[in-house]
Motif scaffolding. Structure first.
Motif, short mmCIF file in Angstrom:
data_model
loop_
_atom_site.label_atom_id
_atom_site.label_comp_id
_atom_site.label_asym_id
_atom_site.label_seq_id
_atom_site.Cartn_x
_atom_site.Cartn_y
_atom_site.Cartn_z
N VAL A 139 47.18 55.64 -21.43
CA VAL A 139 45.81 55.92 -21.91
C VAL A 139 44.83 56.00 -19.93
CG1 VAL A 139 43.21 54.94 -22.30
CG2 VAL A 139 45.08 53.69 -23.16
N SER A 140 44.71 56.95 -20.35
CA SER A 140 44.06 57.92 -19.20
C SER A 140 43.20 57.10 -18.11
CB SER A 140 43.60 59.47 -19.12
OG SER A 140 42.58 59.02 -20.05
N PHE A 141 43.14 57.05 -16.35
CA PHE A 141 42.15 56.17 -16.59
C PHE A 141 41.42 57.05 -14.31
CE2 PHE A 141 42.61 53.69 -12.29
CZ PHE A 141 41.45 52.61 -12.44
N LYS A 142 40.08 56.76 -14.65
CA LYS A 142 39.31 56.94 -13.64
C LYS A 142 39.65 55.91 -12.61
CE LYS A 142 37.44 60.39 -16.23
NZ LYS A 142 35.34 61.24 -16.83
N PRO A 143 39.87 55.66 -11.13
CA PRO A 143 39.99 54.89 -10.49
C PRO A 143 38.02 54.93 -9.81
CG PRO A 143 40.61 57.09 -9.18
CD PRO A 143 40.54 57.41 -11.08
N MET A 154 64.25 54.05 -15.41
CA MET A 154 63.11 52.62 -16.17
C MET A 154 61.95 53.81 -16.16
SD MET A 154 63.24 49.78 -13.84
CE MET A 154 64.21 49.04 -13.90
N LEU A 155 61.70 53.73 -17.90
CA LEU A 155 59.72 54.76 -18.38
C LEU A 155 59.43 53.60 -18.56
CD1 LEU A 155 63.02 57.19 -20.28
CD2 LEU A 155 61.78 58.19 -18.48
N CYS A 156 58.60 53.94 -17.91
CA CYS A 156 57.18 53.52 -19.18
C CYS A 156 56.81 53.55 -20.62
CB CYS A 156 56.06 53.73 -17.71
SG CYS A 156 54.63 53.09 -18.27
N SER A 157 56.49 53.02 -21.05
CA SER A 157 56.37 53.45 -21.86
C SER A 157 54.74 53.22 -22.46
CB SER A 157 56.83 52.43 -22.99
OG SER A 157 57.41 51.43 -23.24
N LYS A 158 54.01 52.16 -21.28
CA LYS A 158 52.21 51.87 -21.54
C LYS A 158 52.04 51.39 -20.83
CE LYS A 158 49.87 48.94 -24.61
NZ LYS A 158 49.77 48.03 -25.89
N VAL A 159 50.39 51.74 -20.99
CA VAL A 159 50.29 51.31 -19.15
C VAL A 159 48.62 51.40 -20.27
CG1 VAL A 159 48.55 52.41 -17.50
CG2 VAL A 159 50.64 53.37 -17.81
N THR A 160 48.05 49.99 -19.10
CA THR A 160 46.72 49.93 -20.28
C THR A 160 46.22 48.62 -18.43
OG1 THR A 160 47.47 48.41 -21.77
CG2 THR A 160 45.54 46.89 -21.51
N ILE A 161 45.61 49.29 -18.72
CA ILE A 161 43.92 49.33 -17.01
C ILE A 161 42.97 48.00 -17.78
CG2 ILE A 161 42.65 50.06 -15.74
CD1 ILE A 161 45.61 50.82 -14.86
N ASN A 162 42.58 47.46 -16.59
CA ASN A 162 41.43 46.29 -17.02
C ASN A 162 41.24 45.91 -18.44
OD1 ASN A 162 40.49 46.64 -14.38
ND2 ASN A 162 38.94 48.13 -14.84
N PRO A 163 42.40 45.39 -18.56
CA PRO A 163 42.98 44.43 -20.50
C PRO A 163 40.92 43.36 -20.64
CG PRO A 163 44.36 43.83 -19.26
CD PRO A 163 43.42 45.04 -17.99
N LYS A 164 40.77 43.39 -21.99
CA LYS A 164 40.70 41.93 -21.98
C LYS A 164 40.69 40.74 -21.67
CE LYS A 164 38.20 44.93 -26.16
NZ LYS A 164 37.83 44.49 -27.41
N GLU A 165 41.70 40.66 -21.78
CA GLU A 165 42.54 38.87 -21.65
C GLU A 165 42.32 39.05 -20.12
OE1 GLU A 165 46.36 36.69 -22.27
OE2 GLU A 165 45.22 37.97 -23.80
#
Length: 275
Positions: A17-21, A226-237
Motif C-alpha cells: 500500500v502506498s504511503f506518504k510520510p 528475501m522479498l517483501c510481499s506486504k506492507v501495512t502502515i499504521n494498522p488499526k491494531e
C-alpha cells in the motif's frame, strides 16, 4: 541469482500500500518471503536427482521461510512465522538450534537484542548492529506501489548468519589453528544487493540488514533472497515493539564460541562411542 529474483517476483502477489510520510510517529509491518538455494557440495555429486529432490522436500522449511518485521521510527522487531515440517507434520527442532531467533533492533542506540535457544538453553544476545558500508546507486525499480533504489555492499560472511553453524567453517578454523603459516588468511566476504524505498523513511530491513534511507523491501546475499510481499502502515491494531528479555546475556562472538565448543564436544563424544 537474477533469474531467481525474477521467478519469485512473478509468483509473489505484492499487496503493498502506498504511503506518504508524515512528521508524526508511525508504525508498520512488513512481511517477507525468504528462499535459499540448497548447496550439497561434494556429497551432491554422488546423489541421484531423486535423492536430491527428497532432501529438498525434507528441508523445505529451512529453505523457504516467512518473516514479519514490525517497526516504528527507531525500533524494529523481526520474527519468523513458525511452520510444521513438510514431511513429519512436526516443528523442525534440529533446525531451530541454528535458526535466527526473535530480533530487536534500535537504530538510534545502535543496539541489537536477539533471543536464541540452543539445545534447550536460552540466550539473550546483546551487541551492536551490523555495520554495512552501503554503496547507493542510481538504478531503480518498482516493488508494488513503491519506487525502490538499489544499494550494494560487502560484509564478512561470518557476521551475516552468526547464529548458524558449519562443520566446514569449524574445519577451517581448526586448520588455521594447527597451521604454522604466518600469513593472515583472507576474510571471506559476501556480496549484498538491497532495494529500499524512501517512501517509507525508516532505516530498517529484514534480519541483519538496515542503515539505508528507506525501508528495505528486497535483499539478496549468498544463496538467499528475501522479498517483501506486504506492507501495512499504521494498522488499526496497535503494534508494540519490545526487546526480548529471557536468557543468559552474551555477545555474538561469545555465542558463536559456545556453539562451536558444544558441537566439538558432541563430535568427540560420538567418536568415543564408536571405539
Amino acid at each position: 541469482m537474477k533469474s531467481l529474483v525474477y521467478t519469485l517476483s512473478g509468483v509473489l502477489l505484492f499487496a503493498l500500500v502506498s504511503f506518504k510520510p508524515s512528521s508524526q510517529e508511525f508504525t508498520g509491518q512488513a512481511v517477507y518471503y525468504s528462499k535459499s538455494k540448497l548447496e550439497l557440495g561434494r556429497f551432491g555429486a554422488r546423489m541421484s536427482e531423486a535423492q536430491k529432490k527428497q532432501i529438498q522436500a525434507r528441508l523445505k522449511n529451512r529453505l523457504e521461510k516467512t518473516y514479519v518485521l514490525s517497526f516504528n521510527l527507531k525500533e524494529s522487531f523481526f520474527e519468523e512465522e513458525e511452520k510444521l515440517d513438510a514431511i513429519s507434520g512436526a516443528t523442525d527442532s534440529w533446525g531451530a538450534n541454528f535458526s535466527q531467533g526473535d530480533q530487536y533492533k534500535n537504530v538510534k542506540e545502535n543496539a541489537l537484542v536477539q533471543s536464541q535457544e540452543f539445545y534447550g538453553k536460552k540466550f539473550l544476545v546483546k551487541d551492536e548492529l551490523l555495520k554495512i558500508d552501503w554503496k547507493i546507486g542510481k538504478e531503480s525499480k518498482k516493488i508494488g506501489n513503491y519506487l525502490c533504489f538499489k544499494a550494494t555492499a560487502e560484509v564478512p560472511s561470518s557476521q551475516l548468519e552468526w547464529y548458524n553453524f558449519s562443520w566446514r567453517d569449524l574445519r577451517r578454523k581448526e586448520e588455521k589453528k594447527d597451521s604454522i603459516a604466518s600469513e593472515t588468511p583472507a576474510v571471506e566476504m559476501t556480496e549484498i544487493e538491497a532495494w529500499y524505498t524512501p517512501q517509507i523513511p525508516v532505516s530498517h530491513g529484514p534480519s541483519e540488514f538496515g542503515g539505508l534511507p528507506g525501508l528495505i523491501l528486497e535483499v539478496s546475499y549468498g544463496n538467499t533472497i528475501m522479498l517483501c510481499s506486504k506492507v501495512t502502515i499504521n494498522p488499526k491494531e496497535e503494534i508494540v515493539i519490545e526487546a526480548p528479555k529471557r536468557g543468559k546475556e552474551i555477545t555474538k562472538e561469545a555465542y558463536q564460541q559456545t556453539i562451536r565448543e558444544k558441537m566439538v564436544e558432541m563430535r568427540n563424544n560420538r567418536g568415543r562411542r564408536r571405539q
